[in-house]
Enzyme design. Structure first.
Site, PDB file in Angstrom:
ATOM      1  N   ASP A   1      32.449  38.864  51.265  1.00 43.72           N
ATOM      2  CA  ASP A   1      32.099  39.106  49.866  1.00 43.72           C
ATOM      3  C   ASP A   1      31.758  37.822  49.126  1.00 43.72           C
ATOM      4  OD1 ASP A   1      32.295  41.792  49.927  1.00 43.72           O
ATOM      5  OD2 ASP A   1      34.260  41.925  48.982  1.00 43.72           O
TER       6      ASP A   1
ATOM      7  N   LYS B   1      28.632  41.053  45.806  1.00 42.37           N
ATOM      8  CA  LYS B   1      28.192  41.777  44.617  1.00 42.37           C
ATOM      9  C   LYS B   1      28.486  40.894  43.417  1.00 42.37           C
ATOM     10  CE  LYS B   1      30.833  45.157  46.664  1.00 42.37           C
ATOM     11  NZ  LYS B   1      31.824  46.153  46.775  1.00 42.37           N
TER      12      LYS B   1
ATOM     13  N   MET C   1      38.311  41.233  35.935  1.00 39.73           N
ATOM     14  CA  MET C   1      36.988  41.767  35.570  1.00 39.73           C
ATOM     15  C   MET C   1      36.867  42.025  34.070  1.00 39.73           C
ATOM     16  SD  MET C   1      36.513  44.385  38.790  1.00 39.73           S
ATOM     17  CE  MET C   1      38.223  44.920  38.836  1.00 39.73           C
TER      18      MET C   1
END
Ligand code: SAH
Length: 256
Positions: A37, A59, A173
């Site tokens: 990732d 991502k 996040m």
């Protein structure tokens, strides 16, 4: 040749490549295929055999390099081929890492798999910013929470309950949602003076951390141009690094 392989869902830790477990490192050293990732420190890939296939599945917030279904398909394909597959994820695979979804996909095909935990960024970043998430007399609990509203998949964050029942909130996040988070905390009775720490790029040589309050968190985030990846720590423990620094400098003046 084996008919089924083993897929290891591996936590790479929070940024500093030395914060990986011995077991995780062994799996990387023996890998045939590594799917990694964006938040994985690429230095870790150098431990893989040179012939290992390396697939970037990163991502950036809001975009998907390889959609989750595509990642699951790759894991299944290589798993069925009998490969030693390492699915390398930032932090811990089961903390906002979609590791559970991958395990379910592998289980549906009967592919042997294991999960190797990693230091999640809340733990790693708090440590390197000097913030104990619990502290006797100050915080008896902490919670890891997503600040991303697009996580809205039927598991909404209960800001109303969290604002009252948990001493330290660690928000993942959350960078793009700071106005919303601030509004929710204030709406549900968190005092505006509650300390807030931002930790950007925690545990890496690029780490930056900032202390502010719930009241001015939006202003400060804009001022310092807070970027991803970053964590937001809300609670009295965010003051502790200041206390440590004050004691440290008083002591060095006495000694020096
Ligand atoms: N599985 C990961 C979390 C993935 S979600 C873990 O256990 O840490 C991605 C979020 O993690 C980012 O938006 C950010 O909030 C946080 N994060 C990951 N690495 C970080 C770092 N080095 N410093 C600060 N926050 C980080």
């Amino acid at each position: 040749m084996r008919t089924t392989g083993r897929v290891s869902i591996v936590g790479a830790g929070p940024g500093d490549p030395e914060f990986i477990t011995v077991k995780a490192l062994k799996r990387i050293q023996e890998a045939d295929v590594i799917l990694y990732d964006r938040l994985v420190n690429e230095e870790l890939l150098s431990y893989a055999p040179p012939e290992a296939i390396r697939i970037y599945c990163g991502k950036a917030p809001g975009e998907h390099a390889v959609p989750q279904e595509g990642i699951n398909k790759l894991l299944i394909r290589y798993g069925l081929q009998g490969k030693r597959v390492v699915r390398l994820k930032g932090g811990d695979p089961f903390v906002f890492g979609r590791g559970g979804e991958e395990v379910l996909a592998l289980a549906a095909y009967g592919i042997p798999h294991e999960v190797i935990p990693g230091i999640t960024s809340a733990i790693g970043s708090a440590a390197s910013a000097g913030i104990p998430l619990t502290h006797r007399g100050v915080a008896a609990s902490f919670a890891c929470v997503t600040g991303s509203r697009c996580h809205g998949d039927g598991t909404p964050v209960r800001w109303d309950l969290l604002a009252h029942s948990v001493d330290t909130l660690v928000i993942y996040m959350g960078v793009k949602q700071i106005p919303f988070i601030r509004e929710q905390l204030l709406l549900h009775g968190k005092p505006g003076a509650t300390p807030v720490a931002f930790i950007e790029q925690g545990t890496t040589h690029l780490q930056r951390s900032f202390l502010c309050t719930v009241e001015d968190m939006q202003e400060v985030a804009a001022q310092v141009k807070l970027g991803n990846p970053a964590l937001i720590v809300v609670g009295e423990v965010a003051h502790i690094p200041e206390q440590v620094a004050a004691l440290q400098s008083a002591a060095s003046m006495r000694i020096g």
